[in-house]
Design an enzyme around this catalytic site. Structure first.
Site, PDB file in Angstrom:
ATOM      1  N   TYR A 107      23.441  -0.400 -17.293  1.00  0.00           N
ATOM      2  CA  TYR A 107      23.768   0.134 -16.031  1.00  0.00           C
ATOM      3  C   TYR A 107      23.480   1.536 -15.816  1.00  0.00           C
ATOM      4  CZ  TYR A 107      26.831   1.483 -11.977  1.00  0.00           C
ATOM      5  OH  TYR A 107      27.606   2.079 -10.754  1.00  0.00           O
ATOM      6  N   ASP A 150      21.812  -3.431 -13.718  1.00  0.00           N
ATOM      7  CA  ASP A 150      21.633  -2.430 -12.575  1.00  0.00           C
ATOM      8  C   ASP A 150      20.944  -1.237 -12.991  1.00  0.00           C
ATOM      9  OD1 ASP A 150      21.402  -1.085 -10.343  1.00  0.00           O
ATOM     10  OD2 ASP A 150      23.630  -1.152 -10.130  1.00  0.00           O
ATOM     11  N   HIS A 253      25.831  -6.269  -4.466  1.00  0.00           N
ATOM     12  CA  HIS A 253      24.571  -6.722  -5.324  1.00  0.00           C
ATOM     13  C   HIS A 253      24.629  -8.451  -5.391  1.00  0.00           C
ATOM     14  CE1 HIS A 253      23.275  -3.015  -7.473  1.00  0.00           C
ATOM     15  NE2 HIS A 253      24.544  -2.339  -6.820  1.00  0.00           N
TER      16      HIS A 253
END
Length: 262
Positions: A107, A150, A253
C-alpha cells in the site's frame, strides 16, 4: 498448480467485512490481498474469513490507518515486511506459498494533494517510499514473485480518464510515473494486468465525490498485479471487477484479479 490472486483496497476491513465475505463467497480467489485495512491485526474479522475457507493469514495492521493483509485458502508462511522510507506504517507484508512463490502486498502512500515535495511532506514521503522499493528490488532482484497492491499511481495515458487534465494531479504526474517505472525496471517486474489487457481505458478506482461514479467514469488504475520476469508468462485471465465498486457501502477501489499456472 493454478491459483487465482486478487488485490483490493478495502478502505476499512471492519467496516466492509460483509463486502470482503461476499467477494470471497462469489469469486473465491485462492489468495486475497487487502490494503488500507485500518485495523490492528487482532481486531480484523479474520474468524469470519476463516469460516469461508480462508484460514491462512499473514497481516500487518495499525489502528485507524494503513494495514495490509493476505488471506489464503492455500497454506502460506510469513515472509516478513519492510518499513520503506522509515514511516512506521503498516504498508507492506509478504507471504510465501508452498510452491515457493512469494507474494508482496503493498500500500504505497497516496502522496497528498500537491505534487511538490517542498510544499507537501506527504508527496516527498511517497517518492522516498518508491525510491527505497527500487533500491531494495535492485539489490535483491525478485524471483518467483508476485507483487500486488494499491500503488497509488496510474502510469499510462489510458490508465486515467484524462491524461491531459491529470498531468498535474497526484497519482499521474510525470515524476511519480518515472518512479513507478524505476521500481518495475529494478525488479524486472512485468505488468500482468496490461499484459492480458493491453489496450483501452482501464480503471480500478473512482472517487466518492462523483454523484454517479459509473456514469461520470472518471477513474484511474491505481491497483496493480506484477510478476517477476521468470513467472510473468504463467499469468493470465486478468480482470478488474468494476461492478464491486457499485455494491452497497463500497470501497472506492475495485478488486483486480489474475490467475497463475505454476
Amino acid at each position: 498448480m493454478a491459483f487465482t490472486i486478487a488485490t483490493w483496497n478495502i478502505n476499512s476491513v471492519r467496516l466492509r467485512e460483509g463486502l470482503v465475505s461476499r467477494l470471497l463467497r462469489e469469486e473465491a480467489p485462492d489468495v486475497l490481498c487487502l490494503q488500507e485495512c485500518k485495523s490492528p491485526v487482532e481486531k480484523m474479522p479474520l474468524e469470519s474469513f476463516a469460516a469461508l475457507g480462508y484460514g491462512h493469514v499473514v497481516a500487518r495492521g495499525q489502528k485507524g490507518y494503513n494495514g495490509v493483509a493476505i488471506l489464503s485458502k492455500l497454506p502460506i508462511e510469513d515472509a516478513g515486511d519492510k518499513d520503506f522510507a522509515g514511516l512506521g506504517h503498516a504498508r507492506h507484508v509478504a507471504a510465501r506459498l508452498e510452491n515457493g512463490v512469494t507474494i508482496h502486498n503493498f500500500y504505497v502512500p497516496a502522496g497528498g494533494d500537491i505534487p511538490d515535495r517542498d510544499k507537501n511532506e506527504k508527496f516527498g514521503q511517497k517518492l522516498d517510499y518508491l525510491t527505497e522499493m527500487r533500491d531494495w528490488f535492485r539489490d535483491s532482484r525478485p524471483e518467483k514473485s508476485i507483487l500486488v497492491g494499491d500503488l497509488n499511481i496510474a502510469p499510462r495515458e489510458d490508465d486515467v480518464w484524462s491524461h491531459k487534465k491529470l498531468l498535474k494531479i497526484v497519482s499521474h504526474t510525470p515524476i511519480e510515473v518515472e518512479h513507478f517505472h524505476d521500481v518495475m525496471e529494478a525488479g524486472g517486474w512485468g505488468d500482468v494486468t496490461r499484459s492480458d489487457i493491453p489496450e483501452g481505458l482501464l480503471y480500478s478506482w473512482w472517487s466518492y465525490r462523483a454523484k454517479d461514479w459509473s456514469a461520470a467514469d472518471k477513474g484511474r488504475r491505481l491497483d496493480h498485479v506484477w510478476a517477476s520476469g521468470d513467472i510473468a508468462a504463467a499469468a493470465h485471465s486478468s480482470c478488474i471487477l468494476r461492478d464491486v465498486r457499485g455494491w452497497e457501502g463500497p470501497s472506492d477501489h475495485a478488486p483486480v484479479f489474475a490467475t497463475f499456472d505454476l
